[in-house]
Design an enzyme around this catalytic site. Structure first.
Site, mmCIF file in Angstrom:
data_model
loop_
_atom_site.group_PDB
_atom_site.id
_atom_site.type_symbol
_atom_site.label_atom_id
_atom_site.label_comp_id
_atom_site.label_asym_id
_atom_site.label_seq_id
_atom_site.Cartn_x
_atom_site.Cartn_y
_atom_site.Cartn_z
ATOM 1 N N ASP A 264 0.837 -1.204 0.000
ATOM 2 C CA ASP A 264 0.000 0.000 0.000
ATOM 3 C C ASP A 264 0.878 1.263 0.000
ATOM 4 O O ASP A 264 1.634 1.502 0.943
ATOM 5 C CB ASP A 264 -0.866 -0.072 1.277
ATOM 6 C CG ASP A 264 -1.921 1.001 1.333
ATOM 7 O OD1 ASP A 264 -1.885 1.926 0.516
ATOM 8 O OD2 ASP A 264 -2.774 0.918 2.233
ATOM 9 N N ASP A 324 -10.417 4.028 -1.323
ATOM 10 C CA ASP A 324 -11.031 3.014 -0.463
ATOM 11 C C ASP A 324 -12.550 2.938 -0.621
ATOM 12 O O ASP A 324 -13.229 3.964 -0.662
ATOM 13 C CB ASP A 324 -10.729 3.319 1.005
ATOM 14 C CG ASP A 324 -9.262 3.080 1.345
ATOM 15 O OD1 ASP A 324 -8.460 2.863 0.419
ATOM 16 O OD2 ASP A 324 -8.946 3.108 2.542
HETATM 17 C C1 GLA Z 1 -5.378 2.152 2.878
HETATM 18 C C2 GLA Z 1 -5.894 1.022 2.006
HETATM 19 C C3 GLA Z 1 -6.933 0.241 2.777
HETATM 20 C C4 GLA Z 1 -6.305 -0.307 4.052
HETATM 21 C C5 GLA Z 1 -5.714 0.828 4.870
HETATM 22 C C6 GLA Z 1 -4.904 0.314 6.044
HETATM 23 O O1 GLA Z 1 -6.379 3.078 3.160
HETATM 24 O O2 GLA Z 1 -6.424 1.506 0.811
HETATM 25 O O3 GLA Z 1 -7.436 -0.818 1.989
HETATM 26 O O4 GLA Z 1 -5.301 -1.233 3.715
HETATM 27 O O5 GLA Z 1 -4.854 1.642 4.093
HETATM 28 O O6 GLA Z 1 -4.287 1.335 6.754
#
Ligand code: GLA
Length: 501
Positions: A264, A324
């Site tokens: 990520d 997200d």
């Molecule tokens: C980002 C990702 C999420 C999750 C969070 C964890 O927002 O897009 O899917 O993994 O980080 O902190």
């Protein structure tokens, strides 16, 4: 402590003499998992002018500045937040040994009070930029011939995920029939990490006392274990990232028995630019391959930099195409119905990922969750359930394990659906399947029940088919003599058909 004459004169009685803020200060908050969230204030006071760098775990403000005032220094700090700018205001008062700091309220976030103590010079500084490697093509790892299926902790548990929860989820996945339906990966998202040992090896925090033992347990159930990291110094939740330790971390994951990595971007914003993404992701792609263990590589950088064009080049098995998801119809429909143009980039080994499932998390109706499943299956999306598998109503389990729907998602041809038409909130999508049949989905995005239709001349082989099966009612439909197919679809609902031309 040095006393600036100007300040002493201003203060008269003297308390400000102790208030030279120059130095490195740290505020430490201990999280329930035993890890520390640290904010460093590396400050320089020159007369009444205070400048500095603030490193607040996830966010970095390289150029904070303010003016001394007996009531406290107000420092305005500018940093990055994603590809945008983040502005915060800290008010700092000194009692000589400690700083009493208030982070001003922002949006829905109330003010935060911190206490900072002196820290050694240089501690907590943002690490220097490591030049990303020159580009080359990373060999496909041979995994994810169909979209990965499993579960991920984030949507339901966020920071509350721990070893017992992962074991219980694995147990549930076996006992409730999800494993038999194809769900395989049990993925730990952010917040498992602690710091590093003296040799730089990543450590788990006390929620995960023994990652190898956990992997052994998950494997003993016939399932696979996934983990999460970031190419930055820290993850989105402010935990330790893989920056500068990519190959070391890949080896650690392999030694633990990890089978899937979600990587990520998040903290990498503090070091790199968007144009560096491909090279930075390639670095971990190489490291995973070199680890010698087959590890699914899931890219998470929110669909920036047209990742679908280079995701396979860095060894990626999937790449997030959006920000997200959240457990609301507006989020699901905005993401899900915006994927048609990405269809050419999906195929065996590498998939567009419109984010994990929210099915069963409570923020949508069953009709909407069914649409979630229909649409993700049409999109050949990874099917990573995001709910509490230990506790779900039968209707949710039935949705998640509908084998006829899963078969569309998992079709070996790997052709993602495209939108055929979308008049007035009614959408028709189709995708060809390996056995010569087609999947056709009808959606109603409108607020009222509506008839959704298409002409047989527009879909599949442009002819009226021999048979049509409804994959939610599990029934073969009787076709009338007309040249169109029409279904009455509830608001936010879907109909999913398998058509044999
Ligand atoms: C980002 C990702 C999420 C999750 C969070 C964890 O927002 O897009 O899917 O993994 O980080 O902190």
């Amino acid at each position: 402590m040095g006393c600036n004459t100007f300040l002493c004169v201003l203060a008269i009685a003297g308390p400000l003499c102790a208030a030279n803020l120059t130095g490195n200060w740290v505020s430490i908050e201990v999280r329930p998992d035993g890890t520390e969230s640290r904010t460093y204030f590396d400050l320089k006071q020159d007369g009444t002018r205070v400048t500095g760098k603030i490193h607040a775990q996830l966010f970095y403000y390289p150029d904070a500045a303010g003016t001394y005032d007996p009531a406290g220094v107000t420092l305005d700090a500018t940093g990055r937040e994603g590809s945008g700018v983040r502005k915060v205001r800290y008010t700092i008062k000194s009692d000589g040994d400690q700083l009493h700091i208030t982070l001003a309220a922002r949006g829905n976030h109330p003010p935060v009070e911190l206490i900072a103590k002196r820290a050694p010079a240089g501690e907590g500084a943002m690490p220097a930029r490591i030049a990303p490697p020159p580009l080359h093509k990373v060999k496909w790892n041979g995994l994810a011939k169909t979209p990965p299926m499993g579960w991920n902790s984030w949507n339901k548990f966020q920071g509350r995920v721990d070893d017992p929860t992962i074991r219980a989820i694995a147990d549930a996945m076996v006992s409730n029939g999800m494993k038999a339906a194809g769900y395989l990966y049990v993925n730990i998202d952010d917040t498992w990490e602690a710091g590093r040992d003296g040799a730089g090896n990543i450590q788990t925090n006390r929620k995960f006392p023994d990652m190898k033992a956990l992997a052994d347990y998950v494997h003993s159930k016939g399932l696979k274990l996934g983990i999460y990291s970031s190419p930055g110094p820290n993850t989105c939740a402010g935990y330790e990232g893989s920056y500068g330790h990519e190959s070391q971390d890949a080896k650690t994951y392999a030694a633990w028995g990890i089978d899937y990595l979600k990587y990520d971007w998040c903290g990498a914003w503090n070091i790199y630019e968007q144009r560096d993404m491909q090279a930075v992701y390639q670095k971990m792609g190489d490291a995973l391959l070199a680890s010698g263990r087959p590890i699914v590589y899931s890219l998470c950088q929110y669909g920036l930099d047209e990742v679908w064009k280079w995701g396979p080049e860095v060894g990626g098995n999937s790449w997030r195409t959006t920000g997200d998801i959240s457990d609301r119809w507006a989020s699901l429909s905005k993401i899900g119905f915006n994927q048609s143009q990405l269809a050419p980039y999906a195929g065996p080994g590498h998939w567009n990922d419109p984010d994990m499932l929210e099915i069963g998390n409570g923020g949508m109706t069953d009709v909407e969750y069914r649409t979630h499943m229909s649409l993700w299956a049409m999109l050949a999306a990874p099917l990573l359930a995001g709910n509490d598998l230990r506790d779900m109503k039968p209707a949710i389990l039935e949705m998640l394990t509908n084998r006829e729907v899963i078969a569309i998602d998992q079709d070996k041809l790997g052709k993602q659906a495209t939108r055929l038409s979308a008049p007035d909130d009614k959408e028709v999508w189709q995708r060809p399947l390996a056995d010569g049949t087609w999947a056709i989905a009808l959606f109603n995005r409108g607020a009222a029940q509506a008839a959704v239709s298409f002409a047989w001349s527009e879909v599949a082989r442009h002819k009226k088919p021999k048979s049509v099966r409804d994959l939610w009612t599990h029934s073969d439909l009787k076709l009338d003599a007309g040249t169109e197919f029409q279904a009455s679809v509830p608001s936010h609902g879907s109909v999913l058909l398998k058509v044999r031309p």
